[in-house]
Design a protein around this motif. Sequence first.
Motif, PDB file in Angstrom:
ATOM      1  N   LEU A   1      11.204  30.877  27.853  1.00 37.43           N
ATOM      2  CA  LEU A   1      12.460  31.589  28.048  1.00 37.43           C
ATOM      3  C   LEU A   1      12.197  32.957  28.687  1.00 37.43           C
TER       4      LEU A   1
ATOM      5  N   ILE B   1      13.734  34.352  32.188  1.00 31.89           N
ATOM      6  CA  ILE B   1      14.455  35.618  32.310  1.00 31.89           C
ATOM      7  C   ILE B   1      13.768  36.519  33.337  1.00 31.89           C
TER       8      ILE B   1
ATOM      9  N   TYR C   1      16.414  25.393  27.736  1.00 31.81           N
ATOM     10  CA  TYR C   1      16.361  26.759  27.240  1.00 31.81           C
ATOM     11  C   TYR C   1      17.688  27.497  27.339  1.00 31.81           C
ATOM     12  N   PHE C   2      18.598  27.021  28.141  1.00 33.33           N
ATOM     13  CA  PHE C   2      19.946  27.594  28.226  1.00 33.33           C
ATOM     14  C   PHE C   2      20.863  26.541  28.817  1.00 33.33           C
TER      15      PHE C   2
ATOM     16  N   ASP D   1      24.807  31.598  31.045  1.00 38.08           N
ATOM     17  CA  ASP D   1      24.081  31.917  29.811  1.00 38.08           C
ATOM     18  C   ASP D   1      22.821  32.719  30.131  1.00 38.08           C
ATOM     19  N   LEU D   2      22.161  32.351  31.207  1.00 40.98           N
ATOM     20  CA  LEU D   2      20.945  33.058  31.595  1.00 40.98           C
ATOM     21  C   LEU D   2      21.264  34.497  32.004  1.00 40.98           C
TER      22      LEU D   2
ATOM     23  N   GLU E   1      23.653  36.282  30.807  1.00 38.48           N
ATOM     24  CA  GLU E   1      23.910  37.008  29.560  1.00 38.48           C
ATOM     25  C   GLU E   1      22.599  37.395  28.886  1.00 38.48           C
ATOM     26  N   LEU E   2      21.613  36.509  28.921  1.00 40.51           N
ATOM     27  CA  LEU E   2      20.302  36.822  28.345  1.00 40.51           C
ATOM     28  C   LEU E   2      19.644  37.992  29.076  1.00 40.51           C
TER      29      LEU E   2
ATOM     30  N   THR F   1      21.417  41.284  27.977  1.00 41.69           N
ATOM     31  CA  THR F   1      21.185  41.694  26.592  1.00 41.69           C
ATOM     32  C   THR F   1      19.707  41.785  26.226  1.00 41.69           C
ATOM     33  N   ARG F   2      18.834  41.597  27.183  1.00 39.93           N
ATOM     34  CA  ARG F   2      17.409  41.528  26.887  1.00 39.93           C
ATOM     35  C   ARG F   2      16.882  42.764  26.163  1.00 39.93           C
TER      36      ARG F   2
ATOM     37  N   ARG G   1      21.690  46.665  34.399  1.00 40.49           N
ATOM     38  CA  ARG G   1      22.211  45.650  33.487  1.00 40.49           C
ATOM     39  C   ARG G   1      23.689  45.863  33.200  1.00 40.49           C
TER      40      ARG G   1
ATOM     41  N   SER H   1      26.665  43.263  33.908  1.00 41.27           N
ATOM     42  CA  SER H   1      27.589  42.860  32.853  1.00 41.27           C
ATOM     43  C   SER H   1      29.042  42.977  33.322  1.00 41.27           C
TER      44      SER H   1
END
Length: 201
Positions: free
Chosen positions: A17, A21, A55-56, A61-62, A64-65, A68-69, A111, A115
């Motif tokens: 993952l 990312i 993994y997603f 979804d990726l 968002e990861l 928020t990392r 980021r 977002s």
Amino acid sequence: MPKIEAGSVREHRAQRLAQLIDATEAILNEGGVEALTAGAVAARAGIARNSIYRYFDSIEDLLELVVTREFPAWIDAVEQAIAAETTPEEQVIAYVRANLEQAARGTHGWRAALSRGSLSLSARERVKKLHIALHEALARVVRELGHPQPELTVAVLQAVVDACIRRIDQGDEPTTVSEFAAGATRRLLGHDDRTEPPHHP
């Protein structure tokens, strides 16, 4: 079953993952959201395209990861800064400074822009909840101060933090911004910042 390259399935999944990312961030930095596809991510990470969805669920979804990392480390740094102080007043100032230090060290501006521009409404709501969890640390300390208007105090202090983070994102010198924010915080709490010793990071 894919070959395990770590000590356990859980570690292997975490490593994969992280690779995905990393690959996503590289693609976004080079080509923007328009360049982000499942195939591009898989190729960049060196993983078979049909394996990445283990993994997603989607590219969204990726994204968002990616957004928020940095949150876990950011929240931990703020909590540690608060815990290192012994009075509520200094804990509030520690909250302010720690948030600005994290903004200066990381990639918050990039980021945050991602977002606002690329996440769905539901994803933005989940990101908002992470911010709320961080703000609760400030609210807890302000309650200990016994301030007559704790909710308003938290709102104004957080507005100072948010405004100063934007200034850092725009290129202002972090130490100067941090000193300004600490002085503003002392005044909001009823202290004259001229009586406080200078901060030495």
